[in-house]
Design an enzyme around this catalytic site. Structure first.
Site: not given
Ligand code: NOJ
Length: 540
Positions: A205, A260
């Site tokens: 993430d 991500e």
């Molecule tokens: C990216 C995640 O996909 C999202 O849903 C989240 O709110 C943020 N990172 C913070 O963790």
């Protein structure tokens, strides 16, 4: 477990399972592991090769589970660790890999470390795991800098003892200090914890945000992207992922790391995919690309070039749990993302959006690399726009005073069968689903679409089955073919062609072709607008 190869991550079709909204087994209106286990057959029939599960860990749910209290415990709303292990084993029995979500940038404010930090003095080792600072101004009444939270409002919250702590997301998500060796060690141990339980991969993430400039300097947050940036894409991130890669590679069958990484600079993006770092990363440029042939072609070319430079496979993503569903995005009068990939969508032609989404499904599953399918995409679900304010849950909606619609509209529980809410999402007599489902979703349920050979669900099933059987698809080369303006046409292997017509008028099929699959019926042998076709073209 059946295995196609150890480098499955180079070509897999990967389903994003959002546990809270997939299937509710215990009737509390919230999806859970019991529900997910009972619906694994849907994913087997769909033909995906891996599942990425959004967080299922112990959490106060300030950000839908991306605020983690304990990475080694399952939240009771979702079930137990024993059930998670069974879920992993059962997915494997179906030949499906499992990827779990790990959140390194921050933890929950209920995490043991943050509670210890709150009880410890300024300057203590416990506070060193986070970013605690004194404020500015005569009495420290101003935050240490002007950074804004990505969820709206300031990125700092003050404590009763006068110090402030940094949270780039919600106040309930304090940012970790990755300069602290204890933080690094702990996360590598969390990876081992899940790899030891059979997990095949980790989705990382906010992967480009972990490292911060320790001086925490101010910068123009609405101006040009500074390089280096105080907290995005800092060079120090790479050492973190080299450490993670060593952990992944220490297993007999290597495990995959999927980042991500939202970055405009494709070279900087690709740097995360070097051979000793992450295996792949989500392709958000593609997700954000408008429905326009030349824009899409340029995006595909730029993606392939950037990945080729580091020998990594591309990924293709149309939707996820953070953005407006693409049936709705593609149904906007202007499909460019100038207004953002998440916005209120007052005028949407849903039929057009769904037609384009069908064509896009054939495009993405034919491109070289791995493809992600966000739950509900296989049903052609649209964004749910009219969720009442008091049922909305996303902190983005609440922290921006509703100017940003937030992400609830793409997280509405799936319709499985039946004519009214909860459409089989929960068992009989259950609490209402945690977000309301629209009355029109009976027509979109799995059961309804299962019976309709022309449904979106059956298009995805057929496409994924052909994709698995077709040696030219998945990882490999792509060759653009000559085509009229507004038409994308490319060959894979010796005789496979994908053609997508975005030109607004019917176009001819290339000569000597057999149609393998079409997202719409051909008309008089021509490919109608907003249609994708897969062809066997011996002369391609
Ligand atoms: C990216 C995640 O996909 C999202 O849903 C989240 O709110 C943020 N990172 C913070 O963790």
């Amino acid at each position: 477990m059946t295995q196609r190869s150890t480098d499955w991550w180079r070509h897999a079709a990967i389903y994003q399972l959002y546990p809270r909204s997939f299937a509710d087994g215990n009737g509390d209106g919230i999806g859970d592991l019991a529900g997910a286990r009972s619906r694994l057959g849907h994913l087997r029939d769909l033909g995906v090769e891996a599942i990425w599960c959004s967080p299922w860990y112990l959490t106060p749910m300030a950000d839908a589970g991306y605020d983690v209290t304990d990475f080694r415990a399952i939240d009771p709303r979702f079930g137990t660790l024993d059930e998670a292990e069974k879920f992993i084993a059962e997915a494997h029995e179906h030949g499906i890999r499992v990827i779990v979500d790990v959140v390194p940038n921050h933890v929950s404010n209920e995490h043991r470390w943050f509670r210890e930090a709150l009880g410890a003095a300024p300057g203590s080792a416990e506070r060193e795991r986070f970013w605690f600072r004194d404020g500015r101004g005569a009495d420290g009444e101003l935050p240490p800098n002007e950074w804004e939270s990505i969820f709206g409002g300031p990125a700092w919250t003050r404590l009763p003892d006068g110090q402030w702590y940094l949270h780039l997301f919600a106040p309930e998500q304090p940012d970790l200090n990755w300069r602290d060796s204890g933080v690094r060690d702990e996360y590598e141990d969390v990876l081992r914890f899940w790899f030891d339980r059979g997990v095949d991969g980790i989705r990382v993430d906010s992967a480009a945000m972990c490292s911060k400039d320790p001086d925490l300097p101010d910068f123009d947050q609405h101006g040009a992207f500074p390089v280096p940036h105080p907290y995005v894409d800092r060079d120090e991130n790479h050492a973190i992922y080299r450490g993670w890669r060593a952990v992944a590679d220490s297993y007999p069958e290597p495990r995959a790391l999927i980042g991500e990484v939202w970055l405009a600079d494709s070279d900087r993006f690709a740097a995360y995919l070097r051979a000793d770092e992450l295996h792949t990363a989500f392709n958000f440029d593609f997700l954000g690309c408008s429905w326009d042939a030349s824009a899409l072609r340029a995006c595909v070319d730029a993606t392939l070039a950037a990945h080729a430079a580091v020998g990594a496979p591309s990924t293709w993503v149309l939707s996820n749990h953070d953005v407006t569903r693409h049936v709705t995005r593609y149904g906007r009068p202007d499909t460019s993302t100038a207004g953002g990939i998440r916005q209120f969508n007052p005028v949407v032609d849903e039929a057009l959006g769904r037609r384009r989404a069908r064509a896009a499904a054939l495009l993405t599953t034919a491109l070289p690399g791995a493809v992600y399918i966000y739950q509900g995409e296989e049903l052609g679900l649209p964004e749910v726009e009219d969720i009442p304010a008091d049922r909305r849950d996303d902190p983005i909606y609440h922290r921006t005073g509703g100017t940003d619609p937030g992400r609830d509209g793409c997280r509405v529980p799936l319709p499985w069968h039946g004519t009214e809410e909860p459409y089989g999402f929960s068992p009989e007599g259950a609490d209402r689903p945690w977000l309301p489902q629209p009355p029109s979703w009976a027509a979109l349920s799995v059961a309804t679409q299962d019976r309709d050979p022309d449904s979106m669900l059956n298009l995805y099933r057929t496409a994924l089955a052909l994709r698995r059987a077709e040696p030219a698809l998945g990882d490999g080369e792509l060759r653009w073919l000559e085509s009229p303006d507004g038409v994308l046409a490319f060959a894979r292997g010796a005789d496979f062609t994908c053609l997508v017509n975005l030109s607004g008028r019917p176009v001819d099929l290339p000569p000597h072709t057999a149609v393998l699959l079409a997202s719409q019926p051909l008309i008089d042998g021509q490919v109608p607008p907003d249609t994708g076709v897969w062809l066997r073209t011996p002369d391609a």
